[in-house]
Design a protein around this motif. Structure first.
Motif, PDB file in Angstrom:
ATOM      1  N   LEU A  38       0.837  -1.205   0.000  1.00  0.00           N
ATOM      2  CA  LEU A  38       0.000   0.000   0.000  1.00  0.00           C
ATOM      3  C   LEU A  38       0.869   1.250   0.000  1.00  0.00           C
ATOM      4  CD1 LEU A  38      -2.737   1.374   0.190  1.00  0.00           C
ATOM      5  CD2 LEU A  38      -2.638   1.116   2.684  1.00  0.00           C
ATOM      6  N   ARG A  39       1.909   1.261   0.838  1.00  0.00           N
ATOM      7  CA  ARG A  39       2.768   2.458   0.921  1.00  0.00           C
ATOM      8  C   ARG A  39       3.572   2.632  -0.364  1.00  0.00           C
ATOM      9  NH1 ARG A  39       3.624   0.367   6.362  1.00  0.00           N
ATOM     10  NH2 ARG A  39       2.166   1.490   7.701  1.00  0.00           N
ATOM     11  N   ILE A  40       4.033   1.530  -0.936  1.00  0.00           N
ATOM     12  CA  ILE A  40       4.761   1.632  -2.208  1.00  0.00           C
ATOM     13  C   ILE A  40       3.840   2.206  -3.279  1.00  0.00           C
ATOM     14  CG2 ILE A  40       5.938   0.312  -4.021  1.00  0.00           C
ATOM     15  CD1 ILE A  40       7.540   0.496  -1.443  1.00  0.00           C
ATOM     16  N   GLY A  41       2.594   1.725  -3.315  1.00  0.00           N
ATOM     17  CA  GLY A  41       1.621   2.217  -4.294  1.00  0.00           C
ATOM     18  C   GLY A  41       1.321   3.690  -4.101  1.00  0.00           C
ATOM     19  N   ASP A  70      -1.757  14.935   1.008  1.00  0.00           N
ATOM     20  CA  ASP A  70      -0.332  15.089   1.351  1.00  0.00           C
ATOM     21  C   ASP A  70       0.010  14.423   2.683  1.00  0.00           C
ATOM     22  OD1 ASP A  70       0.093  16.468  -0.940  1.00  0.00           O
ATOM     23  OD2 ASP A  70       0.038  18.463  -0.025  1.00  0.00           O
ATOM     24  N   SER A  71      -0.928  14.497   3.650  1.00  0.00           N
ATOM     25  CA  SER A  71      -0.676  13.897   4.967  1.00  0.00           C
ATOM     26  C   SER A  71      -0.492  12.380   4.859  1.00  0.00           C
ATOM     27  CB  SER A  71      -1.824  14.218   5.919  1.00  0.00           C
ATOM     28  OG  SER A  71      -3.041  13.740   5.382  1.00  0.00           O
ATOM     29  N   LEU A  72      -1.249  11.766   3.947  1.00  0.00           N
ATOM     30  CA  LEU A  72      -1.150  10.319   3.745  1.00  0.00           C
ATOM     31  C   LEU A  72       0.197   9.953   3.121  1.00  0.00           C
ATOM     32  CD1 LEU A  72      -2.915   7.792   4.146  1.00  0.00           C
ATOM     33  CD2 LEU A  72      -3.685   8.079   1.782  1.00  0.00           C
ATOM     34  N   VAL A  73       0.609  10.755   2.136  1.00  0.00           N
ATOM     35  CA  VAL A  73       1.904  10.524   1.474  1.00  0.00           C
ATOM     36  C   VAL A  73       3.035  10.693   2.474  1.00  0.00           C
ATOM     37  CG1 VAL A  73       3.471  11.325  -0.337  1.00  0.00           C
ATOM     38  CG2 VAL A  73       1.002  11.261  -0.756  1.00  0.00           C
ATOM     39  N   LYS A  74       2.915  11.740   3.305  1.00  0.00           N
ATOM     40  CA  LYS A  74       3.952  12.008   4.307  1.00  0.00           C
ATOM     41  C   LYS A  74       4.040  10.857   5.317  1.00  0.00           C
ATOM     42  CE  LYS A  74       5.149  15.331   7.918  1.00  0.00           C
ATOM     43  NZ  LYS A  74       4.657  16.471   8.699  1.00  0.00           N
ATOM     44  N   SER A  98       3.184   7.748   4.896  1.00  0.00           N
ATOM     45  CA  SER A  98       3.751   6.564   4.225  1.00  0.00           C
ATOM     46  C   SER A  98       5.264   6.702   4.102  1.00  0.00           C
ATOM     47  CB  SER A  98       3.133   6.399   2.833  1.00  0.00           C
ATOM     48  OG  SER A  98       1.752   6.211   2.922  1.00  0.00           O
ATOM     49  N   ALA A  99       5.717   7.894   3.705  1.00  0.00           N
ATOM     50  CA  ALA A  99       7.155   8.124   3.529  1.00  0.00           C
ATOM     51  C   ALA A  99       7.904   7.982   4.856  1.00  0.00           C
ATOM     52  CB  ALA A  99       7.391   9.509   2.932  1.00  0.00           C
ATOM     53  N   LEU A 100       7.296   8.486   5.947  1.00  0.00           N
ATOM     54  CA  LEU A 100       7.950   8.405   7.264  1.00  0.00           C
ATOM     55  C   LEU A 100       8.152   6.958   7.705  1.00  0.00           C
ATOM     56  CD1 LEU A 100       6.270  11.302   9.292  1.00  0.00           C
ATOM     57  CD2 LEU A 100       8.679  11.080   8.659  1.00  0.00           C
ATOM     58  N   ILE A 101       7.134   6.126   7.495  1.00  0.00           N
ATOM     59  CA  ILE A 101       7.258   4.716   7.894  1.00  0.00           C
ATOM     60  C   ILE A 101       8.330   4.020   7.055  1.00  0.00           C
ATOM     61  CG2 ILE A 101       6.063   2.500   8.012  1.00  0.00           C
ATOM     62  CD1 ILE A 101       5.164   4.388  10.165  1.00  0.00           C
ATOM     63  N   VAL A 102       8.356   4.302   5.748  1.00  0.00           N
ATOM     64  CA  VAL A 102       9.376   3.691   4.875  1.00  0.00           C
ATOM     65  C   VAL A 102      10.778   4.128   5.322  1.00  0.00           C
ATOM     66  CG1 VAL A 102      10.301   3.639   2.523  1.00  0.00           C
ATOM     67  CG2 VAL A 102       7.834   3.424   2.897  1.00  0.00           C
ATOM     68  N   ILE A 103      10.919   5.412   5.665  1.00  0.00           N
ATOM     69  CA  ILE A 103      12.227   5.915   6.147  1.00  0.00           C
ATOM     70  C   ILE A 103      12.634   5.202   7.447  1.00  0.00           C
ATOM     71  CG2 ILE A 103      13.380   7.949   7.117  1.00  0.00           C
ATOM     72  CD1 ILE A 103      11.751   9.622   5.075  1.00  0.00           C
ATOM     73  N   CYS A 104      11.665   5.005   8.359  1.00  0.00           N
ATOM     74  CA  CYS A 104      11.968   4.294   9.615  1.00  0.00           C
ATOM     75  C   CYS A 104      12.464   2.875   9.328  1.00  0.00           C
ATOM     76  CB  CYS A 104      10.721   4.237  10.493  1.00  0.00           C
ATOM     77  SG  CYS A 104      10.310   5.805  11.266  1.00  0.00           S
ATOM     78  N   TYR A 105      11.811   2.186   8.380  1.00  0.00           N
ATOM     79  CA  TYR A 105      12.258   0.831   8.004  1.00  0.00           C
ATOM     80  C   TYR A 105      13.688   0.875   7.453  1.00  0.00           C
ATOM     81  CZ  TYR A 105       7.940  -1.880   8.557  1.00  0.00           C
ATOM     82  OH  TYR A 105       6.858  -2.539   9.079  1.00  0.00           O
ATOM     83  N   LEU A 106      13.971   1.862   6.592  1.00  0.00           N
ATOM     84  CA  LEU A 106      15.296   1.939   5.971  1.00  0.00           C
ATOM     85  C   LEU A 106      16.378   2.233   7.014  1.00  0.00           C
ATOM     86  CD1 LEU A 106      14.441   3.852   2.662  1.00  0.00           C
ATOM     87  CD2 LEU A 106      15.102   1.453   2.921  1.00  0.00           C
ATOM     88  N   ILE A 107      16.057   3.092   7.991  1.00  0.00           N
ATOM     89  CA  ILE A 107      17.030   3.382   9.062  1.00  0.00           C
ATOM     90  C   ILE A 107      17.299   2.118   9.883  1.00  0.00           C
ATOM     91  CG2 ILE A 107      17.359   4.665  11.217  1.00  0.00           C
ATOM     92  CD1 ILE A 107      15.814   6.989   9.892  1.00  0.00           C
ATOM     93  N   THR A 108      16.233   1.389  10.209  1.00  0.00           N
ATOM     94  CA  THR A 108      16.390   0.144  10.981  1.00  0.00           C
ATOM     95  C   THR A 108      17.237  -0.862  10.206  1.00  0.00           C
ATOM     96  OG1 THR A 108      14.164   0.547  11.824  1.00  0.00           O
ATOM     97  CG2 THR A 108      15.113  -1.610  12.266  1.00  0.00           C
TER      98      THR A 108
END
Length: 508
Positions: free
Chosen positions: A375-378, A413-417, A419-429
């Motif tokens: 969903l977030r990738i989409g 925009d809030s939804l996109v933001k 989604s992006a924040l969660i993806v960034i958290c995964y990448l940092i982890t």
């Protein structure tokens, strides 16, 4: 005297609901106790009796501490839901590790906690020793943990133990599930469990039949079928034997797991829509579109690469050894049809990179799968397209972009933001895990592979995760699995709650 409006009302609320969660999981220990008694596994029998007694006493004590919550349920806030979800997982990790520790099949309490968190988060990596000879009741417990963890144990406990589930949606979201199948969360939770139980009966029966057809005794075929279904549907990756799927040497067994772990990685809302007759949802949903595109691309690239290297001889072997493992990685299941070191020795850097990407993307939101989620990738891909269209259109032409996920929704925009924040958290982890792995002396590719598997709650291993790996990696992996499964926010809320409490105590 009513002390609920005092300084500690949040602690009373959290204590009350965590007590019920612990009590719910404690009651589930009746199943391994009954199996242990029936099979005369007396040592595991007493292990589970002791664990259940400790859990029941702790659960009731916490409920009694927060008993005034029953009269003040309107005071339950979002922070309480997040803290209950995140803190329950930590307490349950220690309680559910007791049978592992008493069994003598783990080297330390840390290894026991690792395996429990791996089960809860449907990751599937294992530090248990001599897996092929553990008791059937402990094996049942391992697979129960992954099955319950996949569906959501907080909502399970609260929905079935509390008569009034006012505010239950808060706890439901706290466990990283946010789909509304019906107007009330109790009905939604019951539908999720009904869907899972229907698949449980169908799947266990199918695996039981195939198990007997490949030579397993009827009782063994039944329990193997039950365990493999639980891991497939929960995208968990646990198996009763060390060799994982290779133990069965069966194409039909592998194919059936493939079907169930793909089904398990799809959104519960999609299952409900299709079962309700809305079959078009499968095609229209942005999440399934994203999932099928990325699974096709990763599978195709892995097949093309390994065809070029000539590692696997024909199409059938290619399907069983390549496509199966890529789909297992992408759905975050973690079933393996090759030995761990074969990834390092036969797949090459490109093959490993494909698996890392697949593991990080993961399955669907509100499913049993981990990873970023389709969903977030989409949503992120759609937002890039929307920005390009805005740049190319007239400034006077204000466009509203939409996407379809169960229903038509505005691409805000809030939804996109979010989604992006969660993806960034995964990448940092993922990056931190890779950094720690390389610091401990593992090659970069191996450290990155294992970190992606941990972060995405997958369970495939390249040979790094063993009982001999450094304690710092085990501790980080437990934290990363926990963060990945709860999708960060609940854990951040718990940390904020603890820091806030310390500040208040210090100030006063």
């Amino acid at each position: 005297m009513n002390t609920f409006n005092g300084r500690f009302y949040s602690i009373f609320i959290i204590s009350y609901y965590i007590g019920y969660v612990i009590l719910g999981i404690a009651l589930l220990m009746v199943l391994p106790i009954l199996i242990a008694a029936a099979l005369q596994e007396w040592n595991p029998f007493w292990d589970f009796v002791i664990t259940m007694a400790i859990s029941v006493i702790l659960g009731i004590s916490l409920i009694l501490i927060g008993k005034e919550t029953r009269l003040n349920k309107t005071m339950v806030q979002w922070k309480h839901g997040f803290v209950v979800a995140s803190l329950s997982w930590i307490i349950l990790m220690f309680l559910c590790a007791i049978p592992y520790l008493l069994s003598g099949h783990v080297n330390s309490i840390l290894d026991a906690c690792f395996d429990v968190m791996s089960g809860f988060t449907t990751t599937g990596l294992v530090l248990t020793q001599d897996l092929d000879h553990i008791s059937l009741s402990l094996n049942l417990w391992r697979h129960m943990l992954t099955f319950i963890g996949g569906q959501g144990m907080i909502v399970l406990a609260l929905t079935f133990l509390l008569k009034d589930t006012g505010g239950a949606y808060i706890f439901y979201v706290g466990e990283a599930k946010d789909i509304d199948l019906v107007p009330n969360v109790k009905g939604t939770a019951q539908i999720i469990w009904k869907i899972s139980m229907v698949y449980l009966f169908i799947g266990t029966a199918a695996f039981w039949f195939i198990g007997m057809s490949i030579g397993l005794a009827p009782l063994s075929a039944f329990f193997n079928g039950l365990f493999i279904f639980a891991s497939s549907w929960s995208t968990g990756g646990f198996a009763p034997y060390t060799q994982n799927m290779m133990y069965y040497h069966s194409f039909s067994y592998e194919t059936l797991t493939l079907i169930f772990f793909i089904l398990g990685s799809l959104n519960f809302g999609l299952h409900y829509a299709i079962l309700s007759g809305n079959r078009k949802e499968l095609v229209k949903n942005i999440e399934t579109q994203s999932f099928f595109i990325t699974t096709f691309l990763t599978s195709a690239m892995a097949v093309l690469w390994l065809s070029r290297t000539g590692v696997y001889a024909d199409a059938v072997v290619m399907f069983r050894r390549v496509v199966y493992n890529v789909l297992s990685a992408h759905t975050t299941t973690g079933f393996g049809s090759v030995y761990a070191r074969q990834f390092a020795l036969e797949w090459g850097d490109f093959g490993i990179l494909i698996l890392i990407i697949a593991m990080l993307i993961g399955g669907s939101a509100c499913s049993t799968a981990g990873g970023f989620k389709g969903l977030r990738i989409g949503i992120l891909f759609k937002s890039i397209l929307a920005d390009v269209k805005r740049l190319l259109s007239s400034e006077r032409n204000v466009k509203v972009f939409r996407f379809h996920h169960i229903k038509d929704q505005i691409l805000a925009d809030s939804l996109v933001k979010a989604s992006a924040l969660i993806v960034i958290c995964y990448l940092i982890t993922f990056a931190l895990g890779t950094l720690i792995g390389t610091f401990c002396g593992y090659p970069l590719a191996s450290a990155a592979f294992e970190s992606a598997s941990i972060t995405g709650n997958v369970g495939l291993s390249i040979g790094v995760t063993t009982a001999d790996m450094p304690a710092v990696m085990k501790i980080y992996d437990i934290i990363a699995m926990y963060l990945g499964r709860l999708e960060f926010l609940s854990v951040f809320a718990l940390i904020g709650f603890i820091i806030g409490g310390i500040k208040k105590c210090w100030t006063n």
